[in-house]
Each structure stands twice: as C-alpha cells, then as structure tokens.
Design a protein around this motif. Structure first.
Motif, PDB file in Angstrom:
ATOM      1  N   UNK A   1      48.893 -13.738   6.829  1.00  0.00           N
ATOM      2  CA  UNK A   1      50.345 -13.565   6.784  1.00  0.00           C
ATOM      3  C   UNK A   1      50.781 -12.503   5.784  1.00  0.00           C
ATOM      4  N   UNK A   2      49.834 -11.949   5.021  1.00  0.00           N
ATOM      5  CA  UNK A   2      50.160 -10.904   4.064  1.00  0.00           C
ATOM      6  C   UNK A   2      50.178  -9.532   4.713  1.00  0.00           C
TER       7      UNK A   2
ATOM      8  N   UNK B   1      48.491  -6.169   9.179  1.00  0.00           N
ATOM      9  CA  UNK B   1      48.070  -4.868   9.696  1.00  0.00           C
ATOM     10  C   UNK B   1      46.728  -4.961  10.410  1.00  0.00           C
ATOM     11  N   UNK B   2      45.858  -5.836   9.951  1.00  0.00           N
ATOM     12  CA  UNK B   2      44.586  -6.061  10.647  1.00  0.00           C
ATOM     13  C   UNK B   2      44.841  -6.698  12.012  1.00  0.00           C
TER      14      UNK B   2
ATOM     15  N   UNK C   1      53.119  -0.238   3.305  1.00  0.00           N
ATOM     16  CA  UNK C   1      53.229  -0.115   4.751  1.00  0.00           C
ATOM     17  C   UNK C   1      54.049  -1.217   5.372  1.00  0.00           C
ATOM     18  N   UNK C   2      53.911  -1.356   6.672  1.00  0.00           N
ATOM     19  CA  UNK C   2      54.588  -2.417   7.399  1.00  0.00           C
ATOM     20  C   UNK C   2      54.179  -3.773   6.809  1.00  0.00           C
ATOM     21  N   UNK C   3      55.142  -4.700   6.767  1.00  0.00           N
ATOM     22  CA  UNK C   3      54.938  -6.056   6.259  1.00  0.00           C
ATOM     23  C   UNK C   3      54.776  -6.095   4.737  1.00  0.00           C
ATOM     24  N   UNK C   4      55.199  -5.045   4.068  1.00  0.00           N
ATOM     25  CA  UNK C   4      55.146  -5.028   2.610  1.00  0.00           C
ATOM     26  C   UNK C   4      56.217  -5.945   2.030  1.00  0.00           C
TER      27      UNK C   4
END
Length: 310
Positions: free
Chosen positions: A12-13, A18-19, A168-171
């Motif tokens: 969830x991080x 991103x993975x 990046x995204x989800x930061x």
C-alpha cells in the motif's frame, strides 16, 4: 503454466503501488497483504503466513518511512518498528525455505561523511546522519541479516537493493511525514493557490540530493525478480547524478507555474550535504533510470492534483 507466487510487503506504500502497477506484475501471482491482513511486527503471524503461502520470492518494501521532521520527532518508532518488521519477514522467509528474497533498503545507511559517490563497500565505515539514524540502523540490520543468511546458505538468494531518494505516484504530500520532493510540490502548489510571493527553503539550498522516479525503481525490482542470480548481493539503485535543493524548488516551480521568489532559513536542519550513489554495479547489471526529473515531477504533480480532487 501456473504463475510463480510473489509476496510483496508494503503493497500500500508508494514503492509497493508502483510495483503493482508495473506491466511485469501481470506475470506473477502476487500476494499483497495489508497490515491488517499481515502484521509484520508479529513474528508468529509472519512465520505462519510464509509457511502457509510458500511464495517463490519475497519483495520486502514495507516499513515506517518519512522525511527529516518525522524521523526527528519519532526516532523510537523508526528504529523499533522497522527493526521488528525487517527481522520478522527475513527470518520467516528463511525458516519457510523461501530461496529468493529482495530486500529494499536505503542510502541513509551510508556514513554521513562518506565520500561521494557512495559505494556499497562504504556501509558501516563511519558515523550515521543523526537526523535519520534510527531508520538507518534498522535498514542496516536487515541488510546484514540477508548477507549473513547468504553466507551460511549460498542457495539462499537473499539480496538487497539500496534505492536513492524516491518520489512519484502514490507519494505522501503531508508536510508532517513527506520527503523533500513531495513536500516541495505541496508547498509550492499551496503558495500558488494562496497567491504567496515567497516560499521558504530550509538552509541555503546548496545541499544536493538524488531523487529517482518510483516507477523506475519498480523497473529494477521486476528485472531483479526475473533473475535474482545475476543481481549483485548488495547494489545501489539510482541516477548516478544529483541536483541541489535549489534546483528541485526551481524545477517544481516551473512545472507548477509559480513565479515567486525563495527565501532561506539558515537555522533549520538540512541533513547530509550530499548523498549521491555510485551506479557502477547497477550499470554493469544492465539497468539505468529512464525518466527525466521534469517528466517525473510533472507526472507526480498530476497525481497530487487528482488526489486533492478526491
């Protein structure tokens, strides 16, 4: 043919998400338990989970993370929780006879006065940076544990990647727990929204940092998952070049369209003056980060704006 099973901690991080978004994720059966489904601070629960699911590989991206302010405010949690999480997942995998384990560590493990670029052999050769020492000690413990397991059992491919700073995204953009670059994005966006003509920078802005777009780290992680044998036991993952704090503020301001001026608070802590990774091993392994800083910031700002609309 059945897909191989991959256990991803910290799903969830930012790194985990991103993975999961990476195209190669579709090639795996991915287990991505939340902290409610699997409490990594509970060694018995972690042992039971690994024994039950028997993944082919574990990618360990979980941990309590944050910037200078969070590390300075909560040193106990950054040391104790991250030490427990690292120890429990590594030992659970080893006891369950999982042969492939990719540990994601941090360049904060390097000594504060180490010469740049930072080479993997420099770890534990000097005093750590005080502002994130607890987090660094926990990451060193997990890295050494993987190395010791590999020393005792050469069939156990327990290896570590040390990413440079990521964004990046989800930061996380909340100033209370964000890292430098997302904090800058939030600060300059708010300055533009309020019509502020000045934005304050901690220190003189001359400290240098290396920030890699998180989707590029996901590229490296998925490449490693496909071929853990070729991955070095301990490898930096970064750009191989850095930017000053002033550069980051300037580029973010250009992307956002804020045209004010910067002021400086020389009383505030700034951490290490420079923290640049050597990418010699990474280059020899056949990987480089493809995303430019401007493109990465633009994508991250788009994500930030979409999140604010929710």
């Amino acid at each position: 043919m059945a897909k191989k099973k991959l256990l991803l901690t910290g799903a969830s991080g930012m790194v985990g998400r991103n993975i999961l978004e990476h195209p190669a994720a579709a090639d795996w059966e991915i287990l991505a338990p939340s902290s409610k489904e699997l409490d990594l601070t509970d060694s018995h629960a972690t042992d039971a989970y690994l024994t039950h699911y028997q993944p082919h590989i574990v990618i360990h991206a979980a941990g309590q993370v944050g910037g200078i302010q969070a590390n300075m405010a909560h040193p106990v949690a950054f040391l104790e929780r991250n030490t427990a999480i690292g120890r429990n997942i590594i030992m659970a995998a080893y006891k369950a006879n999982v042969k492939q384990f990719l540990n994601l560590a941090s360049t904060c493990m390097y000594p504060r006065v180490a010469g740049n670029p930072l080479r993997e052999t420099m770890i534990l050769t000097g005093e750590l940076e005080p502002t994130n020492e607890g987090y660094a000690i926990a990451k060193i413990m997990a890295t050494r544990l993987c190395q010791y397991i590999r020393r005792e059992d050469e069939t156990a491919l327990f290896k570590t990647i040390l990413p440079c700073n990521l964004y990046g995204r989800h930061d996380k953009f909340d100033p209370k727990n964000s890292h430098l670059l997302p904090a800058i994005i939030h600060k300059i966006h708010m300055a533009k929204e309020r019509g502020d003509r000045t934005v304050e920078i901690w220190g003189d802005g001359e400290a240098r940092r290396e920030f890699m777009y998180a989707a590029d780290l996901a590229d490296a992680v998925m490449k490693a998952a496909e071929d853990m044998i070729s991955l070095p036991d301990l490898m930096n993952c970064g750009l191989g070049h850095d930017y000053s704090i002033n550069d980051y503020y300037r580029i973010v301001a250009n992307v956002i369209g804020w045209t004010g001026e910067f002021t400086y608070d020389l009383t505030k802590p700034v951490g290490m003056k420079q923290k640049l990774c050597s990418t010699e091993l990474q280059s020899a392994w056949g990987f480089s980060s493809p995303t430019s800083l401007e493109d990465g910031i633009r994508s991250t700002y788009d994500f930030y704006l979409n999140e604010k609309k929710k």
